[in-house]
Design a protein around this motif. Sequence first.
Motif, PDB file in Angstrom:
ATOM      1  N   ARG A  88       0.841  -1.208   0.000  1.00 22.53           N
ATOM      2  CA  ARG A  88       0.000   0.000   0.000  1.00 22.53           C
ATOM      3  C   ARG A  88       0.874   1.255   0.000  1.00 22.53           C
ATOM      4  NH1 ARG A  88      -4.908   2.010  -1.311  1.00 22.53           N
ATOM      5  NH2 ARG A  88      -5.546   3.598   0.149  1.00 22.53           N
ATOM      6  N   ASN A  89       1.955   1.241   0.762  1.00 19.66           N
ATOM      7  CA  ASN A  89       2.865   2.378   0.801  1.00 19.66           C
ATOM      8  C   ASN A  89       3.519   2.586  -0.564  1.00 19.66           C
ATOM      9  OD1 ASN A  89       4.382   4.505   1.948  1.00 19.66           O
ATOM     10  ND2 ASN A  89       6.095   3.108   2.248  1.00 19.66           N
ATOM     11  N   HIS A  90       3.936   1.493  -1.201  1.00 18.93           N
ATOM     12  CA  HIS A  90       4.535   1.627  -2.535  1.00 18.93           C
ATOM     13  C   HIS A  90       3.529   2.188  -3.547  1.00 18.93           C
ATOM     14  CE1 HIS A  90       8.400  -0.028  -1.643  1.00 18.93           C
ATOM     15  NE2 HIS A  90       7.881  -1.146  -1.164  1.00 18.93           N
ATOM     16  N   TYR A  91       2.275   1.745  -3.451  1.00 16.59           N
ATOM     17  CA  TYR A  91       1.260   2.242  -4.368  1.00 16.59           C
ATOM     18  C   TYR A  91       0.980   3.728  -4.135  1.00 16.59           C
ATOM     19  CZ  TYR A  91      -3.208   3.139  -6.558  1.00 16.59           C
ATOM     20  OH  TYR A  91      -4.210   3.686  -7.308  1.00 16.59           O
ATOM     21  N   LEU A  92       0.843   4.111  -2.850  1.00 20.57           N
ATOM     22  CA  LEU A  92       0.520   5.509  -2.561  1.00 20.57           C
ATOM     23  C   LEU A  92       1.657   6.452  -2.951  1.00 20.57           C
ATOM     24  CD1 LEU A  92      -1.333   5.235   0.848  1.00 20.57           C
ATOM     25  CD2 LEU A  92      -2.311   5.666  -1.401  1.00 20.57           C
ATOM     26  N   ASN A  93       2.885   5.951  -2.960  1.00 19.35           N
ATOM     27  CA  ASN A  93       4.019   6.782  -3.355  1.00 19.35           C
ATOM     28  C   ASN A  93       4.375   6.621  -4.830  1.00 19.35           C
ATOM     29  OD1 ASN A  93       4.512   8.088  -0.889  1.00 19.35           O
ATOM     30  ND2 ASN A  93       5.469   6.221  -0.102  1.00 19.35           N
ATOM     31  N   SER A  94       3.584   5.870  -5.566  1.00 20.11           N
ATOM     32  CA  SER A  94       3.826   5.735  -7.004  1.00 20.11           C
ATOM     33  C   SER A  94       3.093   6.845  -7.758  1.00 20.11           C
ATOM     34  CB  SER A  94       3.345   4.362  -7.493  1.00 20.11           C
ATOM     35  OG  SER A  94       1.938   4.313  -7.430  1.00 20.11           O
ATOM     36  N   LYS A  95       3.318   6.911  -9.062  1.00 23.68           N
ATOM     37  CA  LYS A  95       2.693   7.944  -9.890  1.00 23.68           C
ATOM     38  C   LYS A  95       1.169   7.765  -9.907  1.00 23.68           C
ATOM     39  CE  LYS A  95       3.436  10.157 -14.330  1.00 23.68           C
ATOM     40  NZ  LYS A  95       4.135  10.104 -15.601  1.00 23.68           N
ATOM     41  N   ALA A  96       0.713   6.514 -10.013  1.00 30.41           N
ATOM     42  CA  ALA A  96      -0.727   6.250 -10.046  1.00 30.41           C
ATOM     43  C   ALA A  96      -1.380   6.567  -8.706  1.00 30.41           C
ATOM     44  CB  ALA A  96      -0.979   4.803 -10.427  1.00 30.41           C
ATOM     45  N   GLY A  97      -0.738   6.243  -7.641  1.00 29.33           N
ATOM     46  CA  GLY A  97      -1.291   6.518  -6.315  1.00 29.33           C
ATOM     47  C   GLY A  97      -1.346   7.994  -6.017  1.00 29.33           C
ATOM     48  N   ARG A  98      -0.309   8.725  -6.406  1.00 30.04           N
ATOM     49  CA  ARG A  98      -0.322  10.174  -6.192  1.00 30.04           C
ATOM     50  C   ARG A  98      -1.405  10.843  -7.036  1.00 30.04           C
ATOM     51  NH1 ARG A  98       4.767  12.688  -4.197  1.00 30.04           N
ATOM     52  NH2 ARG A  98       6.002  10.953  -3.381  1.00 30.04           N
ATOM     53  N   ALA A  99      -1.610  10.311  -8.237  1.00 32.77           N
ATOM     54  CA  ALA A  99      -2.653  10.893  -9.093  1.00 32.77           C
ATOM     55  C   ALA A  99      -4.040  10.603  -8.532  1.00 32.77           C
ATOM     56  CB  ALA A  99      -2.530  10.341 -10.509  1.00 32.77           C
ATOM     57  N   GLU A 100      -4.224   9.432  -7.940  1.00 36.50           N
ATOM     58  CA  GLU A 100      -5.538   9.055  -7.401  1.00 36.50           C
ATOM     59  C   GLU A 100      -5.886   9.845  -6.152  1.00 36.50           C
ATOM     60  OE1 GLU A 100      -7.860   5.113  -5.701  1.00 36.50           O
ATOM     61  OE2 GLU A 100      -5.955   4.883  -6.750  1.00 36.50           O
ATOM     62  N   PHE A 101      -4.913  10.045  -5.279  1.00 35.37           N
ATOM     63  CA  PHE A 101      -5.178  10.687  -4.000  1.00 35.37           C
ATOM     64  C   PHE A 101      -4.563  12.084  -3.888  1.00 35.37           C
ATOM     65  CE2 PHE A 101      -5.462   6.138  -3.090  1.00 35.37           C
ATOM     66  CZ  PHE A 101      -6.708   6.091  -2.510  1.00 35.37           C
ATOM     67  N   ALA A 102      -4.375  12.770  -5.007  1.00 33.30           N
ATOM     68  CA  ALA A 102      -3.739  14.085  -4.982  1.00 33.30           C
ATOM     69  C   ALA A 102      -4.646  15.135  -4.332  1.00 33.30           C
ATOM     70  CB  ALA A 102      -3.347  14.516  -6.386  1.00 33.30           C
ATOM     71  N   ASP A 103      -5.943  15.037  -4.525  1.00 33.77           N
ATOM     72  CA  ASP A 103      -6.833  16.056  -4.002  1.00 33.77           C
ATOM     73  C   ASP A 103      -7.227  15.820  -2.550  1.00 33.77           C
ATOM     74  OD1 ASP A 103      -8.225  13.782  -4.517  1.00 33.77           O
ATOM     75  OD2 ASP A 103      -9.968  14.770  -5.401  1.00 33.77           O
TER      76      ASP A 103
END
Length: 106
Positions: A88-103
């Motif tokens: 989960r940490n790797h996903y949230l710090n990836s490009k896709a995770g940052r784009a999903e949870f940026a707002d």
Amino acid sequence: MLPTLKLQSGGDAPLGKYNNYMGNWGHFGGQPQKGIITFGLAPNRQNPLAGAAHDAVFNVWRRFYSQVFYISIPVIAGYLVIDWASSRNHYLNSKAGRAEFADSEE
């Protein structure tokens, strides 16, 4: 002149509770015990490691088998939680995770 207690006792130990000589250390002057039988074995007839390897293997297996469920279940649960948190940490710090949870940053 009265003799001292040491002379009255007849030895180097003091008088006992009822003014009886208790005897020297290790020989308290009581009745000898009866019915005690001891056996001995000559040192050259002993085999101190007889069956030690066989007993060690089966004793280790018995102890392992009796404790495996107490240890393995929490270890497996802990491994799964850490694996989930790491992925989960790797996903949230990836490009896709940052784009999903940026707002939703706080």
